[in-house]
Write an enzyme that holds these catalytic residues in place. Structure first.
Site, short mmCIF file in Angstrom:
data_model
loop_
_atom_site.label_atom_id
_atom_site.label_comp_id
_atom_site.label_asym_id
_atom_site.label_seq_id
_atom_site.Cartn_x
_atom_site.Cartn_y
_atom_site.Cartn_z
CB SER A 7 46.00 33.56 40.23
OG SER A 7 46.22 34.61 41.09
CG HIS A 38 50.61 34.26 42.79
ND1 HIS A 38 50.58 35.30 41.89
CD2 HIS A 38 49.34 34.09 43.20
CE1 HIS A 38 49.35 35.74 41.78
NE2 HIS A 38 48.57 35.03 42.57
CG HIS A 60 48.98 40.23 44.66
ND1 HIS A 60 49.62 39.01 44.70
CD2 HIS A 60 48.24 40.24 43.53
CE1 HIS A 60 49.30 38.31 43.62
NE2 HIS A 60 48.46 39.03 42.89
CE1 TYR A 62 47.12 38.85 48.27
CE2 TYR A 62 46.02 40.12 46.55
CZ TYR A 62 46.64 38.96 46.98
OH TYR A 62 46.78 37.92 46.11
CD GLU A 63 51.74 38.66 48.29
OE1 GLU A 63 52.55 37.81 48.68
OE2 GLU A 63 51.59 38.95 47.08
CB ALA A 90 43.07 35.08 37.79
CG MET A 188 42.53 41.80 44.12
SD MET A 188 42.44 40.63 45.48
CE MET A 188 40.65 40.32 45.55
CB SER A 189 47.77 42.00 39.91
OG SER A 189 47.05 41.56 38.79
CG ASN A 212 35.28 35.28 39.65
OD1 ASN A 212 36.50 35.37 39.44
ND2 ASN A 212 34.60 36.22 40.24
CG HIS A 224 43.04 32.05 45.99
ND1 HIS A 224 43.30 33.03 45.05
CD2 HIS A 224 44.21 31.39 46.14
CE1 HIS A 224 44.55 32.94 44.65
NE2 HIS A 224 45.13 31.95 45.30
N1 HPA Z 1 37.30 40.15 42.16
C1 HPA Z 1 38.55 40.58 42.43
N2 HPA Z 1 39.65 39.92 42.04
C2 HPA Z 1 39.48 38.77 41.35
C3 HPA Z 1 38.19 38.27 41.06
C4 HPA Z 1 37.06 38.99 41.50
O1 HPA Z 1 35.89 38.61 41.27
N3 HPA Z 1 38.37 37.10 40.36
C5 HPA Z 1 39.72 36.92 40.25
N4 HPA Z 1 40.39 37.92 40.84
#
Ligand code: HPA
Length: 253
Positions: A7, A38, A60, A62-63, A90, A188-189, A212, A224
């Site tokens: 991302s 993406h 992903h 989740y898609e 990310a 998530m990847s 973050n 996001h």
């Molecule tokens: N959690 C899950 N996936 C993420 C995060 C997060 O804090 N930041 C970027 N992708």
């Protein structure tokens, strides 16, 4: 060399010379990325004089895809001859000592998705039924990335990446639990892609861009958009690091 860019991390693509792009929809059988940030193409070209195939935009779980489907781009890179694969993403920082905007070398991973790209009949031509993951991420490539980061004056943390299915972000209780499991960064990847890559014997380097802080005792809302904005800021550093690593890679044996 192969590259998967997460991302907001597209800046790396601009370092690729003599680029030829193939949009995702033109690659038969590949699932399309539906997520903002993406980009969705495969770029072929040179990075520091080395031939590179770089996916921008991944798909992903989740898609709505199976792990096997989500890992098709990684399978394709191996079948096209990639021996060294750099996975980027990310990720949220679970380690309280790590700052947003910093890069983290992935030393190991925890696959907490409950899924594996190896579920189902094994394709013997791709790899063994029970691949060993005791050293999933190459220590040699990690050492190379650390020395290149030092030479560039870039901070590079080291840590364990945990993959959750998403797409919802974590509760405070989940964040606390994942930290206690031993993870330093969360996303998530990448863990399932690492499994598919090691199944096929590729050497792996992983870099998370910490977008973050994700700390149970001072949870802050994360969006996001924020993740993309921070990834965009850090992607220039990531691009410099990956370019330097590509230039310093030993010739594949
Ligand atoms: N959690 C899950 N996936 C993420 C995060 C997060 O804090 N930041 C970027 N992708």
């Amino acid at each position: 060399m192969g590259l998967v860019l997460g991302s907001g991390l597209g800046a790396v693509h601009e370092k690729i010379t003599s680029p030829v792009d193939l949009p995702y929809p033109e690659i038969p059988g590949l699932p399309r990325s539906t997520v903002e940030g993406h980009g969705g193409f495969l770029r072929f070209g040179q990075l520091s004089g080395r031939p590179v195939l770089a996916f921008s935009g991944r798909v992903h779980l989740y898609e709505g895809l199976s792990a096997a489907e989500a890992c098709l781009p990684v399978r394709l890179l191996s079948l096209l001859g990639v021996r060294t694969l750099i996975l980027t993403n990310a990720a949220g920082a679970l380690n309280p000592l790590f700052s947003a905007g910093t890069l983290m070398l992935i030393t190991d991973h925890i696959n907490l998705t409950g899924q594996s790209p190896l579920t189902g009949a094994n394709v013997e031509a791709w790899g063994p039924r029970f691949p060993d993951l005791s050293q999933a991420w190459s220590p040699e490539l990690a050492a190379l990335a650390q020395s290149q980061a030092r030479a560039l004056g870039l901070a590079l943390e080291r840590g364990v990446y945990i993959q959750v299915p998403g797409p919802q972000l974590e509760t405070a209780a989940e964040t606390r639990a994942y930290r206690q499991l031993g993870a330093d960064a969360i996303g998530m990847s990448t863990a399932i892609e690492a499994i598919a890559a090691r199944h096929m014997g590729m050497k792996l380097l992983g870099i998370s861009c910490l977008t973050n802080k994700n700390l149970p005792d001072c949870m802050a809302a994360t969006s996001h958009q924020e993740v993309l904005a921070m990834a965009g800021k850090a992607s220039a550093d990531l691009a410099r690091l990956i370019e330097a690593v590509a230039g310093a890679l030993p010739d594949p044996g």
